[in-house]
Design a protein around this motif. Structure first.
Motif, PDB file in Angstrom:
ATOM      1  N   GLY A  21       0.835  -1.198   0.000  1.00  0.00           N
ATOM      2  CA  GLY A  21       0.000   0.000   0.000  1.00  0.00           C
ATOM      3  C   GLY A  21       0.869   1.246   0.000  1.00  0.00           C
ATOM      4  N   LEU A  22       0.265   2.366  -0.322  1.00  0.00           N
ATOM      5  CA  LEU A  22       1.023   3.618  -0.394  1.00  0.00           C
ATOM      6  C   LEU A  22       1.422   4.143   0.984  1.00  0.00           C
ATOM      7  CD1 LEU A  22      -1.018   5.551  -3.120  1.00  0.00           C
ATOM      8  CD2 LEU A  22       1.133   4.325  -3.411  1.00  0.00           C
ATOM      9  N   THR A  23       0.494   4.085   1.926  1.00  0.00           N
ATOM     10  CA  THR A  23       0.727   4.725   3.222  1.00  0.00           C
ATOM     11  C   THR A  23       1.929   4.159   3.977  1.00  0.00           C
ATOM     12  OG1 THR A  23      -1.614   5.298   3.334  1.00  0.00           O
ATOM     13  CG2 THR A  23      -0.371   5.416   5.387  1.00  0.00           C
ATOM     14  N   ILE A  43       2.705  11.137  11.798  1.00  0.00           N
ATOM     15  CA  ILE A  43       3.293  10.625  10.570  1.00  0.00           C
ATOM     16  C   ILE A  43       2.274   9.805   9.772  1.00  0.00           C
ATOM     17  CG2 ILE A  43       4.282   8.493  11.515  1.00  0.00           C
ATOM     18  CD1 ILE A  43       6.855   9.268   9.894  1.00  0.00           C
ATOM     19  N   ASP A  44       1.398   9.092  10.467  1.00  0.00           N
ATOM     20  CA  ASP A  44       0.372   8.300   9.778  1.00  0.00           C
ATOM     21  C   ASP A  44      -0.624   9.200   9.054  1.00  0.00           C
ATOM     22  OD1 ASP A  44       1.472   5.885  10.697  1.00  0.00           O
ATOM     23  OD2 ASP A  44       0.332   6.011  12.563  1.00  0.00           O
ATOM     24  N   TYR A  45      -0.993  10.294   9.690  1.00  0.00           N
ATOM     25  CA  TYR A  45      -1.921  11.241   9.070  1.00  0.00           C
ATOM     26  C   TYR A  45      -1.294  11.864   7.818  1.00  0.00           C
ATOM     27  CZ  TYR A  45      -4.815  15.333   8.291  1.00  0.00           C
ATOM     28  OH  TYR A  45      -5.612  16.281   7.705  1.00  0.00           O
ATOM     29  N   VAL A  46      -0.054  12.291   7.936  1.00  0.00           N
ATOM     30  CA  VAL A  46       0.629  12.918   6.803  1.00  0.00           C
ATOM     31  C   VAL A  46       0.798  11.914   5.666  1.00  0.00           C
ATOM     32  CG1 VAL A  46       2.736  14.086   6.036  1.00  0.00           C
ATOM     33  CG2 VAL A  46       1.781  14.587   8.291  1.00  0.00           C
ATOM     34  N   ALA A  47       1.184  10.690   5.986  1.00  0.00           N
ATOM     35  CA  ALA A  47       1.342   9.663   4.950  1.00  0.00           C
ATOM     36  C   ALA A  47       0.029   9.410   4.215  1.00  0.00           C
ATOM     37  CB  ALA A  47       1.875   8.367   5.563  1.00  0.00           C
ATOM     38  N   ALA A  48      -1.073   9.384   4.949  1.00  0.00           N
ATOM     39  CA  ALA A  48      -2.384   9.177   4.315  1.00  0.00           C
ATOM     40  C   ALA A  48      -2.731  10.345   3.397  1.00  0.00           C
ATOM     41  CB  ALA A  48      -3.460   8.983   5.380  1.00  0.00           C
ATOM     42  N   GLU A  49      -2.422  11.573   3.820  1.00  0.00           N
ATOM     43  CA  GLU A  49      -2.659  12.754   2.976  1.00  0.00           C
ATOM     44  C   GLU A  49      -1.817  12.680   1.704  1.00  0.00           C
ATOM     45  OE1 GLU A  49      -4.797  15.545   3.439  1.00  0.00           O
ATOM     46  OE2 GLU A  49      -5.653  14.143   4.873  1.00  0.00           O
ATOM     47  N   LEU A  52      -3.045  10.246  -0.990  1.00  0.00           N
ATOM     48  CA  LEU A  52      -4.090  10.811  -1.849  1.00  0.00           C
ATOM     49  C   LEU A  52      -3.486  11.642  -2.976  1.00  0.00           C
ATOM     50  CD1 LEU A  52      -6.656  11.926   0.885  1.00  0.00           C
ATOM     51  CD2 LEU A  52      -6.823   9.942  -0.635  1.00  0.00           C
ATOM     52  N   LEU A  53      -2.454  12.413  -2.650  1.00  0.00           N
ATOM     53  CA  LEU A  53      -1.791  13.228  -3.662  1.00  0.00           C
ATOM     54  C   LEU A  53      -1.085  12.368  -4.702  1.00  0.00           C
ATOM     55  CD1 LEU A  53      -0.237  16.051  -1.436  1.00  0.00           C
ATOM     56  CD2 LEU A  53      -2.335  16.143  -2.806  1.00  0.00           C
ATOM     57  N   LEU A  54      -0.421  11.309  -4.235  1.00  0.00           N
ATOM     58  CA  LEU A  54       0.251  10.387  -5.166  1.00  0.00           C
ATOM     59  C   LEU A  54      -0.748   9.729  -6.105  1.00  0.00           C
ATOM     60  CD1 LEU A  54       2.971   8.419  -3.202  1.00  0.00           C
ATOM     61  CD2 LEU A  54       3.191   9.349  -5.488  1.00  0.00           C
ATOM     62  N   ASP A  55      -1.842   9.279  -5.546  1.00  0.00           N
ATOM     63  CA  ASP A  55      -2.871   8.640  -6.357  1.00  0.00           C
ATOM     64  C   ASP A  55      -3.422   9.614  -7.399  1.00  0.00           C
ATOM     65  OD1 ASP A  55      -4.615   6.296  -6.861  1.00  0.00           O
ATOM     66  OD2 ASP A  55      -6.185   7.702  -6.264  1.00  0.00           O
ATOM     67  N   ALA A  56      -3.667  10.847  -7.004  1.00  0.00           N
ATOM     68  CA  ALA A  56      -4.173  11.849  -7.947  1.00  0.00           C
ATOM     69  C   ALA A  56      -3.167  12.102  -9.069  1.00  0.00           C
ATOM     70  CB  ALA A  56      -4.495  13.150  -7.219  1.00  0.00           C
ATOM     71  N   ASN A  70       2.491  20.141  -4.423  1.00  0.00           N
ATOM     72  CA  ASN A  70       1.388  19.798  -3.517  1.00  0.00           C
ATOM     73  C   ASN A  70       1.902  19.194  -2.215  1.00  0.00           C
ATOM     74  OD1 ASN A  70      -0.423  20.753  -5.414  1.00  0.00           O
ATOM     75  ND2 ASN A  70      -0.912  18.737  -6.224  1.00  0.00           N
ATOM     76  N   ILE A  71       2.938  18.367  -2.307  1.00  0.00           N
ATOM     77  CA  ILE A  71       3.548  17.797  -1.096  1.00  0.00           C
ATOM     78  C   ILE A  71       4.188  18.913  -0.274  1.00  0.00           C
ATOM     79  CG2 ILE A  71       5.431  16.329  -0.249  1.00  0.00           C
ATOM     80  CD1 ILE A  71       4.761  14.426  -2.599  1.00  0.00           C
ATOM     81  N   ALA A  72       4.878  19.819  -0.936  1.00  0.00           N
ATOM     82  CA  ALA A  72       5.486  20.955  -0.227  1.00  0.00           C
ATOM     83  C   ALA A  72       4.421  21.777   0.489  1.00  0.00           C
ATOM     84  CB  ALA A  72       6.272  21.824  -1.213  1.00  0.00           C
ATOM     85  N   ALA A  73       3.260  21.944  -0.138  1.00  0.00           N
ATOM     86  CA  ALA A  73       2.169  22.692   0.498  1.00  0.00           C
ATOM     87  C   ALA A  73       1.673  21.968   1.752  1.00  0.00           C
ATOM     88  CB  ALA A  73       1.026  22.906  -0.494  1.00  0.00           C
TER      89      ALA A  73
END
Length: 124
Positions: A21-23, A43-49, A52-56, A70-73
């Motif tokens: 999985g991505l996370t 770290i889990d919250y940020v990885a999940a966010e 979503l960006l990677l998938d998009a 987007n990751i920098a933001a």
């Protein structure tokens, strides 16, 4: 900077049946850039966010530069606010690009990579 094809290949490996999985893979990359030292956003919250960006990126816009921005933001929004002031999003791009590099190479070879060493970045 990783290419779109490298990133898409890594995402395909991580999201295949019985893949990690991505996370979890993003969590390892975040650990290696030192996100564990950020007290506010887990770290889990940020990885999940970021997942979503990677998938998009892979499924929709296919632009790695946009993904890095987007990751920098996200880093800017969720990172430590030391003095109440924040630098522009562009100041976080090196960390975003490093995260993508670490994500792409994390388990592509099947071997564990050594822990992230910020001193090594200073020598490059």
């Amino acid at each position: 900077m990783v290419t779109f094809s490298e990133l898409a290949r890594r995402v395909a490996v991580d999201t295949r049946a019985h893949g990690p999985g991505l996370t979890p893979v993003l969590t390892r990359a975040l650990e290696r850039i030192g996100w564990n030292s950020v007290p506010d956003a887990s770290i889990d919250y940020v990885a999940a966010e970021l997942a979503l960006l990677l998938d998009a990126c892979v499924q929709t816009h296919r632009d790695v530069r946009t993904l890095a921005f987007n990751i920098a933001a996200v880093f800017r929004e969720l990172g430590p606010h030391l003095d109440g002031g924040l630098p522009p999003v562009e100041a976080y791009l090196p960390a975003a690009e490093e995260l993508l590099r670490l994500y792409e190479s994390n388990i592509a070879t099947g071997a564990s990579l050594p822990a992230f060493d910020p001193e090594q970045l200073m020598q490059e």
